[in-house]
Design an enzyme around this catalytic site. Structure first.
Site, PDB file in Angstrom:
ATOM      1  N   GLN A   1      -4.301  -1.682   9.652  1.00  0.00           N
ATOM      2  CA  GLN A   1      -4.174  -3.000   9.023  1.00  0.00           C
ATOM      3  C   GLN A   1      -4.720  -4.090   9.948  1.00  0.00           C
ATOM      4  O   GLN A   1      -4.348  -4.162  11.120  1.00  0.00           O
ATOM      5  CB  GLN A   1      -2.682  -3.260   8.689  1.00  0.00           C
ATOM      6  CG  GLN A   1      -2.424  -4.540   7.922  1.00  0.00           C
ATOM      7  CD  GLN A   1      -3.027  -4.542   6.514  1.00  0.00           C
ATOM      8  OE1 GLN A   1      -2.982  -3.558   5.785  1.00  0.00           O
ATOM      9  NE2 GLN A   1      -3.630  -5.660   6.131  1.00  0.00           N
TER      10      GLN A   1
ATOM     11  N   LYS B   1       0.842  -1.206   0.000  1.00  0.00           N
ATOM     12  CA  LYS B   1       0.000   0.000   0.000  1.00  0.00           C
ATOM     13  C   LYS B   1       0.874   1.252   0.000  1.00  0.00           C
ATOM     14  O   LYS B   1       0.603   2.210  -0.726  1.00  0.00           O
ATOM     15  CB  LYS B   1      -0.946  -0.023   1.211  1.00  0.00           C
ATOM     16  CG  LYS B   1      -2.028  -1.084   1.075  1.00  0.00           C
ATOM     17  CD  LYS B   1      -2.808  -1.333   2.352  1.00  0.00           C
ATOM     18  CE  LYS B   1      -3.743  -2.534   2.174  1.00  0.00           C
ATOM     19  NZ  LYS B   1      -4.435  -2.944   3.407  1.00  0.00           N
TER      20      LYS B   1
ATOM     21  N   ASP C   1     -10.879   2.838   4.271  1.00  0.00           N
ATOM     22  CA  ASP C   1     -11.209   1.418   4.124  1.00  0.00           C
ATOM     23  C   ASP C   1     -12.730   1.225   4.082  1.00  0.00           C
ATOM     24  O   ASP C   1     -13.212   0.155   3.720  1.00  0.00           O
ATOM     25  CB  ASP C   1     -10.648   0.613   5.316  1.00  0.00           C
ATOM     26  CG  ASP C   1      -9.359  -0.127   4.955  1.00  0.00           C
ATOM     27  OD1 ASP C   1      -9.118  -0.337   3.750  1.00  0.00           O
ATOM     28  OD2 ASP C   1      -8.607  -0.484   5.881  1.00  0.00           O
TER      29      ASP C   1
END
Ligand code: NAP
Length: 294
Positions: free
Chosen positions: A96, A52, A119
């Protein structure tokens, strides 16, 4: 049979984002800034988060990686999230997953400012998604929609069977495929480990989306001719012939299912790269909304 080439499409998307970032730079504007928090040193999580950050560099975004030890307490992580919520330089950030057992994941996701939740896991954003409002759509389902759109796959009136009901893939995917519009307007069946007669249900599907994490779960004899197959699964299996000692496999027996499918995503190179591209897209959106203060 046509391959839904996530590697190629994700590259196209990154090129499009790079053009947008170059325009921002030429106007003297701030470029999007994505931050990622990782707690612990799980190998797969480090790989994902590293990809990412690398993707941010590739499109010209700024990025910040916050590494915290596996012993981090819930309170310490909540403080870090508060810092990022308040940091005006950061447009969006992710935590994460998975998190260590001493941390309540839901509590953490709830603490992220919905305007920075690229997200799309915060209940506010999830609710907006379910109500067809403009918001951050979780990156993996968003990537699947984008693939279907760019390959002009017809979804209207089709029977879509989603296998797996996780909050990050299966559940949002089932909502999105049933939404008004395109891709969408499907009749959706969401299946899970308690679904009875799953083989029979799958055999009636025009579109099958597998998100369970069981290698070779979907076999050729289970799907009907010309079905569209989307394989979200990512499982590391030991492979001594590879330098790194493992290879990545999906949920679909690709070799045989691809002979019957009309469209199919490979693993690797299908949904995986799309996920990162859509996270970048969400970060670009976060920057634009941040700039306009909406
Ligand atoms: P998850 O939380 O691991 O849950 C798996 C889901 O599959 C559960 O809903 C489970 O049912 C269901 N399931 C398990 N065995 C089943 C069976 N035999 N029949 C029907 N349903 C079954 O799901 P996830 O986090 O979405 O991950 C799924 C896979 O996608 C994993 O391989 C993961 O690595 C991969 N993934 C890939 C990406 C990407 O970018 N490509 C992104 C995220 C995840 P219950 O709810 O009843 O337990």
């Amino acid at each position: 049979m046509e391959i839904l080439d996530g590697k190629k499409v994700s590259n196209d998307i990154k090129n499009e984002i790079t053009i947008e970032v170059d325009k921002m730079k030429s106007r003297g504007e701030k470029v999007p800034h994505l931050a990622a928090i990782i707690v612990g040193s799980d190998g797969a999580s480090l790989t994902y988060v590293g990809s990412k950050v690398k993707a941010c560099e590739r499109v010209g975004f700024e990025s910040t990686l916050v590494k915290m030890p596996s012993t981090t307490s819930e309170v310490e992580l909540l403080h870090k999230i508060e810092d990022l919520n308040e940091d005006d330089a950061i447009d969006g950030f992710i935590v994460q997953l998975p998190l260590p057992p001493q941390i309540d994941t839901q509590k953490i996701l709830m603490a992220i400012d919905p305007d920075k939740d690229v997200d799309g896991f915060h209940p506010t954003n999830f609710g907006k998604m379910a109500l067809d409002m403009s918001t951050f759509i979780p990156a993996t389902p968003f990537g699947i929609l984008e693939l279907l759109e760019r390959y002009e796959v017809d979804t209207k009136g089709k029977h879509t069977v989603v296998i797996g009901r996780s909050h990050i893939v299966g559940r949002p995917m089932s909502i999105l495929m049933g939404r008004r519009g395109w891709p969408g307007n499907s009749t959706v069946t969401l299946t899970h480990s308690h679904t009875k007669n799953i083989t029979q249900i799958i055999s009636q599907a025009d579109i099958v989306i597998t998100a369970l994490g069981t290698p070779n779960f979907l076999k050729a004899e289970m799907v009907k001719d010309d079905a569209v197959i989307i394989d979200v699964g990512i499982t590391r299996v030991t492979d001594d012939t590879r330098e790194r000692g493992y290879r990545i496999v999906g949920d679909v027996d690709f070799e045989n299912v691809s002979k019957k499918a009309s469209y199919i995503t490979p693993v690797p190179g299908g949904v995986g790269p799309m996920t990162i591209a859509m996270l970048l897209k969400n970060t670009l959106l976060a920057r634009e909304r941040h700039k306009l203060n909406i």
